[in-house]
Motif scaffolding. Structure first.
Motif, PDB file in Angstrom:
ATOM      1  N   UNK A 114       0.807  -1.223   0.000  1.00 14.81           N
ATOM      2  CA  UNK A 114       0.000   0.000   0.000  1.00 14.81           C
ATOM      3  C   UNK A 114       0.840   1.272   0.000  1.00 14.81           C
ATOM      4  N   UNK A 115       0.282   2.324  -0.581  1.00 15.22           N
ATOM      5  CA  UNK A 115       1.002   3.584  -0.761  1.00 15.22           C
ATOM      6  C   UNK A 115       1.441   4.197   0.567  1.00 15.22           C
ATOM      7  N   UNK A 116       0.647   4.039   1.623  1.00 15.57           N
ATOM      8  CA  UNK A 116       0.969   4.664   2.916  1.00 15.57           C
ATOM      9  C   UNK A 116       2.297   4.162   3.463  1.00 15.57           C
ATOM     10  N   UNK A 117       2.660   2.936   3.122  1.00 20.61           N
ATOM     11  CA  UNK A 117       3.944   2.381   3.551  1.00 20.61           C
ATOM     12  C   UNK A 117       5.030   2.593   2.491  1.00 20.61           C
ATOM     13  N   UNK A 118       4.665   2.398   1.237  1.00 18.88           N
ATOM     14  CA  UNK A 118       5.645   2.466   0.150  1.00 18.88           C
ATOM     15  C   UNK A 118       6.312   3.824   0.061  1.00 18.88           C
ATOM     16  N   UNK A 119       5.516   4.889   0.028  1.00 18.83           N
ATOM     17  CA  UNK A 119       6.093   6.216  -0.179  1.00 18.83           C
ATOM     18  C   UNK A 119       6.953   6.655   1.001  1.00 18.83           C
ATOM     19  N   UNK A 120       6.545   6.311   2.203  1.00 15.70           N
ATOM     20  CA  UNK A 120       7.358   6.670   3.362  1.00 15.70           C
ATOM     21  C   UNK A 120       8.664   5.882   3.367  1.00 15.70           C
ATOM     22  N   UNK A 121       8.603   4.604   2.973  1.00 17.60           N
ATOM     23  CA  UNK A 121       9.808   3.779   2.907  1.00 17.60           C
ATOM     24  C   UNK A 121      10.819   4.349   1.928  1.00 17.60           C
ATOM     25  N   UNK A 122      10.365   4.645   0.707  1.00 22.07           N
ATOM     26  CA  UNK A 122      11.336   5.110  -0.289  1.00 22.07           C
ATOM     27  C   UNK A 122      11.827   6.522   0.026  1.00 22.07           C
ATOM     28  N   UNK A 123      11.003   7.323   0.713  1.00 25.64           N
ATOM     29  CA  UNK A 123      11.476   8.637   1.156  1.00 25.64           C
ATOM     30  C   UNK A 123      12.582   8.490   2.190  1.00 25.64           C
ATOM     31  N   UNK A 124      12.374   7.608   3.157  1.00 28.29           N
ATOM     32  CA  UNK A 124      13.373   7.430   4.207  1.00 28.29           C
ATOM     33  C   UNK A 124      14.660   6.808   3.681  1.00 28.29           C
ATOM     34  N   UNK A 125      14.577   6.087   2.575  1.00 23.53           N
ATOM     35  CA  UNK A 125      15.774   5.522   1.948  1.00 23.53           C
ATOM     36  C   UNK A 125      16.366   6.463   0.898  1.00 23.53           C
ATOM     37  N   UNK A 126      15.792   7.662   0.764  1.00 24.55           N
ATOM     38  CA  UNK A 126      16.246   8.671  -0.200  1.00 24.55           C
ATOM     39  C   UNK A 126      16.189   8.155  -1.635  1.00 24.55           C
ATOM     40  N   UNK A 127      15.162   7.373  -1.928  1.00 26.46           N
ATOM     41  CA  UNK A 127      14.961   6.850  -3.278  1.00 26.46           C
ATOM     42  C   UNK A 127      13.874   7.596  -4.035  1.00 26.46           C
ATOM     43  N   UNK A 128      13.097   8.406  -3.332  1.00 30.46           N
ATOM     44  CA  UNK A 128      11.926   9.027  -3.950  1.00 30.46           C
ATOM     45  C   UNK A 128      12.283   9.992  -5.067  1.00 30.46           C
ATOM     46  N   UNK A 129      13.411  10.683  -4.962  1.00 29.83           N
ATOM     47  CA  UNK A 129      13.821  11.618  -6.010  1.00 29.83           C
ATOM     48  C   UNK A 129      14.528  10.904  -7.162  1.00 29.83           C
ATOM     49  N   UNK A 130      14.951   9.680  -6.925  1.00 24.73           N
ATOM     50  CA  UNK A 130      15.658   8.921  -7.959  1.00 24.73           C
ATOM     51  C   UNK A 130      14.704   8.071  -8.795  1.00 24.73           C
ATOM     52  N   UNK A 131      13.633   7.638  -8.175  1.00 29.24           N
ATOM     53  CA  UNK A 131      12.688   6.724  -8.791  1.00 29.24           C
ATOM     54  C   UNK A 131      11.793   7.477  -9.778  1.00 29.24           C
ATOM     55  N   UNK A 132      11.717   6.994 -11.021  1.00 29.75           N
ATOM     56  CA  UNK A 132      10.947   7.688 -12.056  1.00 29.75           C
ATOM     57  C   UNK A 132       9.449   7.489 -11.903  1.00 29.75           C
ATOM     58  N   UNK A 133       9.033   6.381 -11.321  1.00 29.35           N
ATOM     59  CA  UNK A 133       7.611   6.103 -11.159  1.00 29.35           C
ATOM     60  C   UNK A 133       7.426   5.093 -10.033  1.00 29.35           C
ATOM     61  N   UNK A 134       6.358   5.274  -9.267  1.00 28.11           N
ATOM     62  CA  UNK A 134       6.006   4.326  -8.205  1.00 28.11           C
ATOM     63  C   UNK A 134       4.522   4.021  -8.307  1.00 28.11           C
ATOM     64  N   UNK A 135       4.199   2.755  -8.505  1.00 29.72           N
ATOM     65  CA  UNK A 135       2.810   2.326  -8.633  1.00 29.72           C
ATOM     66  C   UNK A 135       2.477   1.377  -7.485  1.00 29.72           C
ATOM     67  N   UNK A 136       1.425   1.733  -6.729  1.00 26.84           N
ATOM     68  CA  UNK A 136       0.948   0.932  -5.609  1.00 26.84           C
ATOM     69  C   UNK A 136      -0.467   0.435  -5.909  1.00 26.84           C
ATOM     70  N   UNK A 137      -1.009  -0.445  -5.074  1.00 29.77           N
ATOM     71  CA  UNK A 137      -2.382  -0.906  -5.294  1.00 29.77           C
ATOM     72  C   UNK A 137      -3.396   0.239  -5.313  1.00 29.77           C
ATOM     73  N   UNK A 138      -3.087   1.336  -4.612  1.00 29.32           N
ATOM     74  CA  UNK A 138      -3.969   2.500  -4.561  1.00 29.32           C
ATOM     75  C   UNK A 138      -4.127   3.165  -5.935  1.00 29.32           C
ATOM     76  N   UNK A 139      -3.183   2.900  -6.851  1.00 24.89           N
ATOM     77  CA  UNK A 139      -3.185   3.552  -8.165  1.00 24.89           C
ATOM     78  C   UNK A 139      -3.934   2.770  -9.231  1.00 24.89           C
ATOM     79  N   UNK A 140      -4.327   1.543  -8.915  1.00 21.96           N
ATOM     80  CA  UNK A 140      -4.929   0.671  -9.921  1.00 21.96           C
ATOM     81  C   UNK A 140      -6.182   0.001  -9.360  1.00 21.96           C
TER      82      UNK A 140
END
Length: 224
Positions: A114-140
């Motif tokens: 789920x997005x609530x966990x995914x986005x916080x995880x990649x932010x804390x790992x400093x991947x959010x600015x590097x990742x071109x796209x992130x698709x979670x179950x919330x998006x589909x």
């Protein structure tokens, strides 16, 4: 063979080793419940299948147990507060992602987390600015093994599925990639159970160690 123009990853057990944080949290809950701790090798088998599977694996209980929902909510609340305290990219992956970025090959994440966990995880790992796209179950409307998320990711980064590689550690990942018309890679270093046979998933490629990915990608990608 057409060159790879984009690389998409499953998240847990493929791009990031997230099991250590689930281990930390589950052992905290187990201690509070007066139960013995679980070890990493045991817990990692359930992480790719979501929070309910983690509780079942750690506590040895099923969904109908009177404490199941309470323990699940406690675990998810603790996890959401700090999902990346102990989680890390798999070995060799920071170098691999840097190389993709240097040659302008976009990479992204398509996950059932789920997005609530995914986005916080990649932010804390400093991947959010590097990742071109992130698709979670919330998006589909349909999660993997349906290809909807993978096709949406390709649309957002403007890359054709036929020139995209999808990497995952579960059979549903390979099925989703195949249904999307992508080339697929089975990450046998991920959270596989002893019963899993990734060599039978009919992926285009299969690697046993995360450090094998960069050399393989270099053989598949022609910078454009």
């Amino acid at each position: 063979m057409t060159p790879i123009q984009a690389v998409l990853f499953d998240l847990d057990g493929t791009l990031v080793d997230t099991a250590p944080d689930f281990l930390r949290i589950c052992n905290q809950l187990l201690e509070a419940e007066g139960r013995p701790a679980v070890d990493y090798a045991q817990l990692r088998l359930s992480v790719s299948n979501g929070g309910r599977a983690v509780i079942k694996g750690a506590f040895g209980i099923q969904d109908d147990h009177p404490d199941f929902e309470r323990l699940l909510e406690q675990m998810l609340s603790l996890y959401e507060a700090s999902p990346a305290q102990d989680s890390r990219l798999f070995a060799g992956f920071d170098e691999m992602l840097t190389w993709l970025e240097e040659i302008n090959i976009p990479w992204g994440i398509v996950t059932n987390k789920p997005a609530r966990f995914t986005h916080k995880l990649i932010q804390q790992l400093a991947l959010d600015k590097r990742c071109a796209v992130t698709i979670c179950p919330d998006d589909v409307s349909r999660s993997k093994p349906d290809p909807e998320g993978l096709l949406l990711a390709c649309k957002r980064i403007d890359r054709p599925p036929t020139n995209t590689l999808y990497i995952g550690d579960h059979q549903r990942d390979i099925q989703a990639g195949q249904a999307a018309g992508m080339r697929t890679l089975a990450a046998a270093f991920g959270y596989l159970s002893p019963k899993d046979q990734p060599e039978l998933w009919r992926s285009d490629f299969c690697i046993q160690e995360s450090t094998q990915l960069l050399p393989l990608l270099k053989s598949l990608i022609q910078p454009y």
